[in-house]
Write an enzyme that holds these catalytic residues in place. Structure first.
Site, PDB file in Angstrom:
ATOM      1  N   ASP A 262      -4.003  -5.234   5.752  1.00  6.42           N
ATOM      2  CA  ASP A 262      -4.269  -6.087   4.602  1.00  6.42           C
ATOM      3  C   ASP A 262      -3.005  -6.878   4.271  1.00  6.42           C
ATOM      4  OD1 ASP A 262      -5.691  -7.164   2.524  1.00  6.42           O
ATOM      5  OD2 ASP A 262      -5.382  -5.471   1.162  1.00  6.42           O
TER       6      ASP A 262
ATOM      7  N   HIS B   3      -2.836  -1.100  -3.351  1.00 10.81           N
ATOM      8  CA  HIS B   3      -4.020  -0.284  -3.074  1.00 10.81           C
ATOM      9  C   HIS B   3      -3.925   0.977  -3.920  1.00 10.81           C
ATOM     10  CE1 HIS B   3      -4.364  -2.145   1.204  1.00 10.81           C
ATOM     11  NE2 HIS B   3      -4.749  -2.975   0.263  1.00 10.81           N
TER      12      HIS B   3
ATOM     13  N   SER C 245       0.860  -1.177   0.000  1.00  7.66           N
ATOM     14  CA  SER C 245       0.000   0.000   0.000  1.00  7.66           C
ATOM     15  C   SER C 245       0.905   1.238   0.000  1.00  7.66           C
ATOM     16  CB  SER C 245      -0.933  -0.059   1.204  1.00  7.66           C
ATOM     17  OG  SER C 245      -1.907   0.943   1.121  1.00  7.66           O
TER      18      SER C 245
END
Lengths: 276, 192
Positions: free
Chosen positions: B138, B45, B18
């Site tokens: 995540d 992301h 991310s």
């Protein structure tokens, strides 16, 4: 957050799908396995079934739970004016062209809770085409259709939808289309007057009319290639000459059996039927 | 169980991250072996948008074929695949990708966990998952699945990550087989 998911084997998924068809007539055997297996595992864990056997028993015996199963295993994520540039093209090219027809028939296949149908009705109203249009909105899932019929949507989504609407070329105040109360908004009844909601299963049901525009966005991604081809043929049978077919932003007609009869519009996932 | 032609002849490497992961990817891409004897999948992301600029950006850094995935694209050895914005990316056992626009997972779509778990399910022992810099949890659940399936799991060494939370989370949960800095990650990839 780090919950243990129940482990379901591929063969068990196949059995469940076969049983489901036998018990209730729902045919998910040509759905994309990766997503379907994930949805089934997720639901089984979410509803805290201790074993797959108990999960299956419930699906077999409990009609209310079957409804939940179908609603949760199929994906019902949707929004108004999703992919604004797509709606811009609808506005400036597709509807502009179709406006020359005396009567306009549009099919939203796999309409879920109706956000796209309402988006379409707004476009048609702004182009003064709504009165001569009929919007057929279908889904396999009766409970999402019930929601779509009400014209009620969560208030919290309106900020996003309003931004999408503006980006798609909308010039009005988006909130003029609805009235808000108790965390929900109710869209203008005039928008819903030209909509017809009905269950239709793309897997098993036939063509039921001839359309000028068919929208089926982010539905085919859940099907395997065989079923995608069958559904595209169903759309082809249901489209009039020079009609338009609109798919999701990562879906394609490429490699399909009907490809040669269609021409894609610039960069959007919209195709025009050029060979009848 | 259906035998999968993917895992028969090559490994599948999946890299996820991310915030702060883009810089790492831009550093790793030029060092990839060419031809590349495995499949490389990148999940980061990204803002909900339709543009394909990320694939363009990456393509300046490598001569390997790179593409943002469309539904049912065939998975081919030697190619780099990028998860598109606003869809979860999954693998099918018959060698295709599929996309899924269901609910966000860990506030994210694409979610690293979804792709990692799918790679674990389809590729099992042939999978290698690398978790880079990022600000949410995540990826940890996904690494756990890869590890359980017999694959190799790597977390970026937190003090080399711009945002250490994501790899640190995986390390805390005990799901990282290896904790590597960027050069070591590059070396591992080259050895595959």
């Amino acid at each position: 957050m780090y919950k243990e998911l129940i482990q379901i084997e591929d063969a068990e998924v196949e059995h469940l799908l076969n049983d489901l068809f036998e018990w209730h007539g729902y045919d998910f055997t040509h759905y994309s396995r990766a997503s379907l297996k994930r949805r089934i595992t997720r639901l089984c864990s979410l509803d805290k079934f201790p074993s797959l056997a108990e999960f299956k028993y419930r699906i077999k015996e409990d009609k209310a739970y079957l409804k939940r199963f179908v609603e949760e295993v199929t994906v019902n994520v949707t929004e108004m004016f999703r992919d604004p540039s797509f709606y811009k093209t609808l506005r400036t090219e597709v509807l502009q062209t179709i406006s020359a027809k005396p009567f306009i028939r549009i099919w939203h296949a796999g309409c879920s809770t109706g956000e796209e149908v309402y988006s379409m009705a707004i476009l048609l109203k702004e182009m003064n085409l709504l009165q001569k249009s009929l919007l057929y909105a279908t889904d396999l899932n009766p409970s999402v259709l019930e929601r779509a019929r009400t014209g009620l949507f969560p208030l919290q989504s309106m900020k996003q939808y309003s931004e999408n609407y503006i980006l798609s070329g909308g010039r009005k105040d988006f909130s003029s289309y609805y009235t808000a109360h108790y965390g929900q908004v109710k869209f203008d009844e005039a928008l819903g007057e030209r909509m017809i909601f009905s269950t239709h299963n793309l897997v098993s049901d036939r063509s039921f009319n001839e359309f000028d525009l068919i929208l089926c966005r982010n539905v085919l991604i859940y099907f395997d290639k065989d079923l995608q081809d069958r559904v595209l043929q169903l759309f082809d049978e249901s489209l009039g000459a020079l009609g338009y077919l609109a798919l999701g932003s990562k879906e394609t007609l490429k490699f399909s059996v009907v490809q040669s009869k269609y021409k894609q519009l610039n960069s959007e996932k919209i195709w025009r039927k050029i060979v009848s | 169980m259906a035998e999968n032609r993917l895992i028969k002849d090559c490994k599948v490497v999946v890299i996820g991250g991310s915030s702060g992961s883009l810089e790492v990817l831009l550093e790793l891409l030029p060092d990839l072996p060419s031809p590349m004897p495995f499949v490389l999948i990148v999940v980061v992301h990204r803002k909900n948008s339709n543009d394909s600029s990320l694939a363009d950006l990456f393509s300046y850094k490598t001569s390997l074929p790179i593409q943002e995935v469309e539904d049912k694209d065939v998975i081919e050895k030697g190619h780099i695949y990028l998860a598109p914005a606003d869809y979860h990316l999954l693998l099918e056992k018959d060698g295709f990708f599929s996309l899924d626009d269901s609910e966000k997972v860990n506030y994210s779509r694409p979610a690293l966990d979804v792709t990692f778990e799918s790679v674990a399910d389809v590729c099992g022992r042939s999978s290698v998952a690398i978790l880079l810099s990022g600000a949410n949890a995540d990826g940890t659940q996904g690494l756990k699945a890869i590890k359980k399936a017999g694959g190799v799991t790597v977390a970026q060494k937190p003090d080399t990550a711009k945002v250490p939370f994501m790899p640190q989370q995986a390390i805390n949960q005990g799901v990282a087989d290896w904790i590597l800095d960027i050069q070591q990650i590059a070396a591992l990839i080259q050895s595959l």
